[in-house]
Write a protein that holds these residues in place. Structure first.
Motif, short mmCIF file in Angstrom:
data_model
loop_
_atom_site.label_atom_id
_atom_site.label_comp_id
_atom_site.label_asym_id
_atom_site.label_seq_id
_atom_site.Cartn_x
_atom_site.Cartn_y
_atom_site.Cartn_z
N ALA A 127 0.83 -1.20 0.00
CA ALA A 127 0.00 0.00 0.00
C ALA A 127 0.87 1.26 0.00
O ALA A 127 0.58 2.22 -0.73
N TYR A 128 1.95 1.25 0.78
CA TYR A 128 2.84 2.42 0.79
C TYR A 128 3.63 2.53 -0.52
O TYR A 128 3.93 3.64 -0.98
N ALA A 129 3.97 1.40 -1.12
CA ALA A 129 4.64 1.45 -2.43
C ALA A 129 3.72 2.04 -3.49
O ALA A 129 4.15 2.84 -4.34
N THR A 130 2.43 1.67 -3.44
CA THR A 130 1.46 2.24 -4.37
C THR A 130 1.28 3.73 -4.14
O THR A 130 1.21 4.52 -5.09
N LEU A 131 1.22 4.14 -2.87
CA LEU A 131 1.10 5.55 -2.55
C LEU A 131 2.29 6.34 -3.08
O LEU A 131 2.14 7.42 -3.67
N LYS A 132 3.49 5.79 -2.90
CA LYS A 132 4.70 6.46 -3.38
C LYS A 132 4.68 6.61 -4.90
O LYS A 132 5.05 7.66 -5.44
N ALA A 133 4.23 5.56 -5.59
CA ALA A 133 4.17 5.62 -7.05
C ALA A 133 3.15 6.65 -7.53
O ALA A 133 3.39 7.38 -8.49
N ASN A 134 2.01 6.73 -6.83
CA ASN A 134 1.00 7.72 -7.20
C ASN A 134 1.47 9.14 -6.95
O ASN A 134 1.19 10.05 -7.74
N LEU A 135 2.19 9.33 -5.86
CA LEU A 135 2.74 10.66 -5.58
C LEU A 135 3.77 11.06 -6.63
O LEU A 135 3.78 12.20 -7.12
N LYS A 136 4.62 10.11 -7.01
CA LYS A 136 5.65 10.39 -8.01
C LYS A 136 5.04 10.69 -9.38
O LYS A 136 5.53 11.54 -10.12
N GLY B 225 2.59 19.90 -1.89
CA GLY B 225 2.09 21.09 -1.21
C GLY B 225 0.61 21.33 -1.38
O GLY B 225 0.03 22.12 -0.63
N SER B 226 -0.02 20.66 -2.34
CA SER B 226 -1.46 20.84 -2.52
C SER B 226 -2.21 20.16 -1.39
O SER B 226 -1.68 19.31 -0.67
N GLN B 227 -3.48 20.52 -1.23
CA GLN B 227 -4.27 19.96 -0.13
C GLN B 227 -4.41 18.46 -0.26
O GLN B 227 -4.29 17.72 0.73
N ARG B 228 -4.66 17.97 -1.47
CA ARG B 228 -4.82 16.54 -1.68
C ARG B 228 -3.51 15.80 -1.40
O ARG B 228 -3.50 14.71 -0.82
N TYR B 229 -2.39 16.38 -1.81
CA TYR B 229 -1.08 15.77 -1.58
C TYR B 229 -0.80 15.67 -0.08
O TYR B 229 -0.32 14.65 0.41
N ARG B 230 -1.12 16.76 0.65
CA ARG B 230 -0.86 16.76 2.10
C ARG B 230 -1.74 15.74 2.82
O ARG B 230 -1.29 15.07 3.74
N ARG B 231 -2.99 15.64 2.40
CA ARG B 231 -3.88 14.66 3.03
C ARG B 231 -3.36 13.24 2.86
O ARG B 231 -3.51 12.39 3.74
N ALA B 232 -2.73 12.97 1.72
CA ALA B 232 -2.24 11.62 1.44
C ALA B 232 -0.95 11.31 2.18
O ALA B 232 -0.67 10.13 2.46
N THR B 233 -0.17 12.33 2.51
CA THR B 233 1.16 12.08 3.07
C THR B 233 1.26 12.35 4.57
O THR B 233 2.23 11.92 5.19
N GLY C 25 2.21 12.06 -9.89
CA GLY C 25 1.36 13.25 -9.85
C GLY C 25 -0.12 12.95 -9.79
O GLY C 25 -0.94 13.85 -10.02
N ASN C 26 -0.48 11.72 -9.47
CA ASN C 26 -1.90 11.36 -9.42
C ASN C 26 -2.62 11.94 -8.22
O ASN C 26 -3.85 11.93 -8.18
N LEU C 27 -1.88 12.42 -7.24
CA LEU C 27 -2.48 13.00 -6.04
C LEU C 27 -2.19 14.49 -5.92
O LEU C 27 -2.12 15.04 -4.82
N GLY C 28 -1.99 15.13 -7.05
CA GLY C 28 -1.75 16.56 -7.06
C GLY C 28 -0.28 16.91 -6.91
O GLY C 28 0.59 16.05 -6.74
#
Length: 412
Positions: free
Chosen positions: A77-86, A94-102, A88-91
């Protein structure tokens, strides 16, 4: 290629209670382990196992294999989250969506999928029974049901883990199968073009039109009903909303499967390849009025393209994606390009030679010409390979190929 076969389970009330208790315990343990991983910054399998393995077994009563799968699910799950962040799927950072995810650990729903390996799960395919591990001990003779094609695929090609999943009170096992894919013998003799649209879901270069009126009416009706039920906001309205929440998506997926199966079978029968428009990024490029936005956002062209890609790959049919620029404004007879050629959504009339045809049929002929031009210049089939086998239950649940493996699916 990997295909996920979905098998329906029909447990007795006692068996269902044991499965529910097991699933909840596994996901509670996964949420706790996720918090430990987030707090200590340890998100690799072996490192996280040192901090969580013993407590997961002692606190939730999980067996050794189940505890290891819980830890691996958290790491995935954390590997998937890292890939989505990289990606740009979560904004943007610094964006609100990015901060909520991290800024908080990953949490798992009580009914989230849980992986099972062959030590924890055994199949009696001919008897349509399974034996599965639970926190209450081994539960045997759980009845399973699937189409004959799916049972044949399980018997011949099943490989790897299976996921236990509860959805709307129904129990499923998602089993991974390594299905061999056909190899094309020769180059295609021609290309069967699929022009994707909203009013007409698909139009082929043979002149066949798959109209989307029925699906559009279903979507409008479901949208109005959801709005009415949300405004009512009573307990019965909430129950009805929950019951109907996936109706529209299931119907759209079913229609897409039927269209794609027909198209791929026709291309395979006639020895042709398939040509599609590359519509990547169309939602970002197009600006629409407010009444059109819901219709455009619910357009499932990406799902249709993905279904074509993997079904064609299984059948050995090459797929070519072409640039869709000006295909709706170009005359298929003389090549004249003019915005005024498109006199309406449905009809095309060339201002130069006077050629008149259905707009989607004319566009499909232009796509066919572009596909031939690409193929003659040495372009290979661009049908993407199916995604690699997901390592977590949640990822396999979202796998595209899982939608082709519904209980009564004729695709396998």
């Amino acid at each position: 290629m990997k295909v996920v076969v979905q098998v329906r389970l029909l447990p007795t009330p006692v068996q269902a209670a044991a499965l529910e208790t097991t699933l909840r315990a596994c996901n509670e343990a996964a949420t706790w382990a996720s918090g430990v991983a987030f707090e200590k910054g340890v998100k690799r399998n072996f490192a996280l196992r040192e901090h969580t393995y013993g407590q997961i077994k002692a606190r939730w009563g999980l067996g050794a294999q189940a505890a290891q799968h819980v830890i691996k699910k958290v790491c995935d799950a954390y590997a998937t989250l890292k890939a989505n962040l990289k990606a740009g799927n979560l904004g943007r950072p610094g964006s609100q969506r990015y901060r909520r995810a991290t800024q908080k650990p990953v949490a798992f729903r009580p009914e989230s999928a849980q992986p099972y390996d062959d030590r924890m799960l055994s199949w009696q395919i001919d008897q349509r029974r399974i034996s599965i591990w639970t926190t209450a001990g081994r539960v045997k003779d759980v009845v399973s049901t699937a189409a004959p094609e799916q049972l044949a695929a399980l018997a011949l090609y099943r490989k790897g883990e299976s996921d236990l999943l509860c959805r709307d009170g129904m129990w499923f096992l998602l089993a991974t199968c390594e299905v061999p894919e056909a190899e094309p013998d020769t180059d295609p003799v021609d290309f069967l073009v699929i022009d994707l649209g909203i009013v007409n879901i698909a139009t082929t270069s043979d002149g066949e039109i798959m109209a989307g009126r029925e699906l559009s009416r279903i979507r409008v009706r479901e949208r109005k009903l959801r709005t009415k039920l949300r405004k009512k906001n009573t307990p019965s309205a909430k129950r009805r909303l929950k019951k109907r929440r996936r109706n529209e998506a299931r119907r759209a997926r079913d229609i897409n499967h039927k269209i794609v199966k027909h198209v791929v079978a026709e291309a395979e029968r006639t020895g042709r390849g398939i040509a599609l428009e590359d519509l990547t990024g169309i939602r970002e490029r197009v600006r629409l009025r407010k009444p059109q936005r819901a219709t455009h956002s619910s357009w499932s062209f990406a799902q249709l393209g993905q279904f074509i890609a993997y079904k064609a790959r299984r059948a050995g049919v090459p797929v070519v994606y072409v640039d869709p620029a000006y295909t709706s404004r170009t005359c298929a007879e003389c090549g004249h390009i003019d915005r005024a050629n498109r006199v309406s959504q449905a009809w095309f009339a060339c201002r130069s030679c006077g050629f008149v045809d259905h707009a989607d049929r004319n566009g499909s002929r232009n796509i066919r010409a572009k596909a031939w031009d690409l193929w003659r210049r040495g372009a290979q089939s661009t049908a993407p390979a199916p995604p690699p086998k997901p390592r977590s239950g949640a990822e396999r649940k979202r796998s595209v190929t899982a939608s082709d493996a519904r209980c009564a699916s004729p695709s396998l």
